[in-house]
Design an enzyme around this catalytic site. Structure first.
Site, PDB file in Angstrom:
ATOM      1  N   ASP A  13      -9.623   0.682  -4.881  1.00  0.00           N
ATOM      2  CA  ASP A  13      -8.665   0.739  -3.781  1.00  0.00           C
ATOM      3  C   ASP A  13      -7.973   2.102  -3.860  1.00  0.00           C
ATOM      4  O   ASP A  13      -8.650   3.123  -3.869  1.00  0.00           O
ATOM      5  CB  ASP A  13      -7.686  -0.435  -3.871  1.00  0.00           C
ATOM      6  CG  ASP A  13      -7.048  -0.760  -2.523  1.00  0.00           C
ATOM      7  OD1 ASP A  13      -6.277   0.070  -2.015  1.00  0.00           O
ATOM      8  OD2 ASP A  13      -7.315  -1.841  -1.981  1.00  0.00           O
ATOM      9  N   ASN A  42     -10.233   4.614   1.012  1.00  0.00           N
ATOM     10  CA  ASN A  42      -9.186   4.482   0.000  1.00  0.00           C
ATOM     11  C   ASN A  42      -9.318   5.606  -1.021  1.00  0.00           C
ATOM     12  O   ASN A  42     -10.200   6.459  -0.931  1.00  0.00           O
ATOM     13  CB  ASN A  42      -9.296   3.118  -0.707  1.00  0.00           C
ATOM     14  CG  ASN A  42      -8.437   2.053  -0.064  1.00  0.00           C
ATOM     15  OD1 ASN A  42      -7.256   2.271   0.215  1.00  0.00           O
ATOM     16  ND2 ASN A  42      -9.019   0.895   0.196  1.00  0.00           N
ATOM     17  N   GLU A  92       0.847  -1.203   0.000  1.00  0.00           N
ATOM     18  CA  GLU A  92       0.000   0.000   0.000  1.00  0.00           C
ATOM     19  C   GLU A  92       0.880   1.249   0.000  1.00  0.00           C
ATOM     20  O   GLU A  92       2.097   1.176   0.148  1.00  0.00           O
ATOM     21  CB  GLU A  92      -0.904   0.036   1.242  1.00  0.00           C
ATOM     22  CG  GLU A  92      -2.191  -0.769   1.134  1.00  0.00           C
ATOM     23  CD  GLU A  92      -3.237  -0.125   0.227  1.00  0.00           C
ATOM     24  OE1 GLU A  92      -2.936   0.913  -0.407  1.00  0.00           O
ATOM     25  OE2 GLU A  92      -4.352  -0.655   0.150  1.00  0.00           O
TER      26      GLU A  92
END
Length: 291
Positions: A191, A141, A13
């Site tokens: 995402d 996100n 991430e």
């Protein structure tokens, strides 16, 4: 998209291209690592789960962890200053997606450790103060900003929805968020995201193995495929910001799925696909720092 770095992350991430170092940083959230690749590969063990960062200057990053926002010295790999708590009194949550805004602040989302519905929120840290902007988010996100700073975007992955909200001259929300793209209607789950120089977005799609283009008016466009089903966070960087990077994850994949996609958890790139822009720096000086 092709492999950029083959170190496997359980939950990659927070991809961030550092404009002064010409180096890509990203996190393995559950693996408690900060990784980077520029001229060399770097790996820093972290004391707790961290998920997002902003660059302060050549030598320091703002890092969001499960309990706070802190300053990290890149060379030593140590935290030198705790800026504020981040739901530190709630052990059931952790940080997730975040990004510096064009006014020198930092937006960061929190979520339940097991993605419990509605347990997350989105905050802005600016000039030494943390403000809660939006609540009732399950998996925050896709935090990113229009190039002119007039709008912010964020998604709730659990609901498959991408929102936008107008910002005032200080970078604060000027109204309520409105639905921008209903990904769930297309069976897609947004995402992380990044905005490009033309105001379009590139959104990573969890479970779809792709980064998708979204126009400034919310139209879904081309898909850029990568050999990992869980695409997590894109970033633009490289010469002229024409390279698109994207992290990925192994989280939730069965042994059979990993056998079909052995590069899951790696970080990928695609050259000459977009004209991106440098990420703004986080303004630590607004927090009373004089270094």
């Amino acid at each position: 998209m092709n492999p950029f770095d083959d170190r496997i992350c359980a939950l990659g991430e927070g991809a961030l291209w550092h404009p002064e170092r010409q180096e890509l940083f990203w996190f393995d959230v559950t693996g408690r690592r900060l990784l980077s690749r520029g001229h060399d590969a770097r790996e820093i063990a972290l004391p707790e789960m961290c998920s997002a960062a902003a660059w302060i200057d050549r030598d320091r990053l703002l890092v969001a962890s499960e309990s706070c926002l802190s300053v990290l010295d890149i060379a030593s790999g140590t935290f030198t200053r705790r800026l504020c708590d981040l739901e530190a009194d709630n052990p059931a949550t952790r940080s997730n997606d975040g990004r510096a805004d064009p006014r020198g602040g930092f937006w960061i989302g929190t979520m339940g450790r097991n993605a419990e519905p509605g347990e997350g929120a989105i905050y802005r840290y600016h000039a030494g103060e943390l403000h809660r902007l939006f609540g009732n988010v399950s998996i925050p996100n896709a935090i990113c900003f229009a190039p002119d700073g007039s709008r912010a975007y964020f998604a709730d992955t659990e609901r498959g929805l991408l929102f936008r909200v107008s910002l005032d001259d200080g970078g604060w929300p000027a109204g309520e968020p409105e639905l921008f793209v209903d990904f769930a209607a297309a069976g897609l789950w947004p995402d992380g995201a990044v905005t490009l120089a033309d105001g379009s977005l590139r959104v990573a799609l969890w479970g779809e193995g792709a980064v998708v283009a979204v126009s400034p008016d919310g139209a879904i466009g081309a898909f850029h495929r990568l050999p990992a089903p869980h695409a997590t966070c894109p970033a633009s960087g490289g010469p002229g910001y024409r390279t698109l990077f994207c992290t990925s994850a192994t989280q939730g994949l069965s042994p059979a799925a990993l056998g079909h996609a052995p590069l899951s958890g790696a970080t990928f790139f695609l050259e000459d696909i977009c004209e991106g822009k440098p990420e703004p720096a986080f303004r630590l000086d607004l927090c009373g720092d004089t270094e």
